[in-house]
Design a protein around this motif. Sequence first.
Motif, PDB file in Angstrom:
ATOM      1  N   SER A 198       0.842  -1.198   0.000  1.00 39.12           N
ATOM      2  CA  SER A 198       0.000   0.000   0.000  1.00 39.12           C
ATOM      3  C   SER A 198       0.872   1.241   0.000  1.00 39.12           C
ATOM      4  CB  SER A 198      -0.873  -0.007   1.257  1.00 39.12           C
ATOM      5  OG  SER A 198      -1.425   1.266   1.467  1.00 39.12           O
ATOM      6  N   LEU A 200      -0.212   3.946   1.184  1.00 38.50           N
ATOM      7  CA  LEU A 200      -0.701   4.745   2.310  1.00 38.50           C
ATOM      8  C   LEU A 200      -0.295   4.180   3.669  1.00 38.50           C
ATOM      9  CD1 LEU A 200      -4.323   5.351   0.960  1.00 38.50           C
ATOM     10  CD2 LEU A 200      -2.301   6.774   0.644  1.00 38.50           C
ATOM     11  N   LEU A 233      -3.224   2.446  10.081  1.00 39.59           N
ATOM     12  CA  LEU A 233      -2.800   3.851  10.064  1.00 39.59           C
ATOM     13  C   LEU A 233      -2.769   4.462  11.469  1.00 39.59           C
ATOM     14  CD1 LEU A 233      -4.508   5.086   6.793  1.00 39.59           C
ATOM     15  CD2 LEU A 233      -2.074   5.063   7.298  1.00 39.59           C
ATOM     16  N   ARG A 402      -3.325  11.151   3.702  1.00 39.09           N
ATOM     17  CA  ARG A 402      -3.541   9.700   3.612  1.00 39.09           C
ATOM     18  C   ARG A 402      -4.439   9.179   4.727  1.00 39.09           C
ATOM     19  NH1 ARG A 402       0.704   6.563   6.485  1.00 39.09           N
ATOM     20  NH2 ARG A 402       1.954   8.065   7.622  1.00 39.09           N
ATOM     21  N   ARG A 413     -12.118   8.494   6.763  1.00 38.36           N
ATOM     22  CA  ARG A 413     -12.125   7.694   5.546  1.00 38.36           C
ATOM     23  C   ARG A 413     -13.467   6.971   5.520  1.00 38.36           C
ATOM     24  NH1 ARG A 413      -7.505   5.811   5.476  1.00 38.36           N
ATOM     25  NH2 ARG A 413      -6.693   6.755   3.582  1.00 38.36           N
ATOM     26  N   ASP A 418      -9.867   3.844  -0.865  1.00 37.27           N
ATOM     27  CA  ASP A 418      -8.526   3.232  -0.859  1.00 37.27           C
ATOM     28  C   ASP A 418      -8.590   1.746  -0.503  1.00 37.27           C
ATOM     29  OD1 ASP A 418      -7.281   5.840  -1.266  1.00 37.27           O
ATOM     30  OD2 ASP A 418      -7.789   6.233   0.823  1.00 37.27           O
TER      31      ASP A 418
END
Length: 433
Positions: A198, A200, A233, A402, A413, A418
Amino acid sequence: MSAAPGVALRVHAAQLLDAVLHRGRSLKAELAAALPLLADPRDRALLEAIAFTALRQRARAEAALAQWLARPLGRRDGVLRALLHAGFAQLALGLPAHAAVDATVEAARALGRAHQAGLVNALLRRALREGLPPAEPGADWPSWLRAQVRADWPADADAIFAASAEPAPTWLRVNRRRTTPEAYAQRLAAAGIAATPSALAPDALRLDASCAVADLPGFAAGEVSVQDGSAQLVADALAPAPGARVLDACAAPGGKAAHLLEREPTLRLTALDVEPSRLAQVRATLERLGLGAGVRLAAADAAVPAAWWDGEPFDAILLDAPCTATGIVRRQPDVLLHRRASDLAALTRTQARLLDALWPTLAPGGALLYATCSLLREENDRQIAAFLARTADARVEPLPARFGRTSGSGHQRLPGEDGMDGFFYARLRKEVF
Ligand SMILES: C[S@@+](CC[C@H](N)C(=O)[O-])C[C@H]1O[C@@H](n2cnc3c(N)ncnc32)[C@H](O)[C@@H]1O
């Protein structure tokens, strides 16, 4: 059970869906109970696929039953209704008609519904000919929640409903103490499993097709874990310094705690969860990855620091708060069956209580990352706006693009963006006066 294996599987599917659809049971818990009853891994995979598909197309299956049945099914027909959902799901999965229809009809008999076997046969054959009727976007969301999503995300609501009805890809988190995503992707390729790194999430690989955890090279040895890119993340957003004293206030089952430690083994981590049985999952997660040593685990209400805090402030706090899970409906489709409007108010109160109680345990200059897998503003940007308004020494720190679109003081998000789950992040810094 004496029935043929294919029939036994359909019986399990009907009983599982009956429990989830009609008796408020969780899909995860029912699968955990049912899967070990099937010896063949292919049967286990099929049962799982039937259950998820049935829940994802629930509204269309209900529309078919409403249109095609001269008389609605009765209150005592729960298992039959569930069997029909399982039958429709098999057709959607592309199983050959003889397997899907005949074994499901046989399952009706095995469930003591021989008198309704003809009805099952007729309905499944009609579905085979005509397909299920279409449903409005969001038709399987409870009306209060559908309205809330439309109010919160007017331009995105239909995309949210569509993405939430799609199967989620499998994401892996590579243990960077042992390997890299690129090197692990090569090992996967050698095992016939295609995966993409990825741009991100730096430790992430996204699988092109789902596969059994047991087939992942090095899984038992802790080289890799299954975790959505959005959840990964979190470690980037908090990024505690080496040796930092860190609190994971709502830690179970332990994916994010483990990731923080894989990133930075020198952290002095305290992991709490209010549910003792769930805290045991944190222990198991950390043990598999060889990360348990030195971590303080406590079954405690994080909102009552007097019960677990020694008074030494934390440098960093992760509050991965209990929430409506509306960002992960694609992974937990039964959320739509079980969520009540009153849950939102109760969860919002709990989140506020946790924020207020944990803030004094953070050192001046320290960071608290507030995260949820919700897409409701009440739990996310409005929750943080209210906290900032009542907390003089808190300021928000923006995160890079991101982490998703800017939403109030945080980042959101939406599900499927994504390829990741719906998630909210807000990084709060404690002012040094
Ligand atoms: C979103 S999950 C956390 C997921 C976890 N951070 C991970 O990555 O594996 C929320 C957790 O909060 C726990 N929880 C709920 N209320 C709590 C409280 N007052 N104190 C501590 N934990 C709580 C729940 O039992 C649940 O395990």
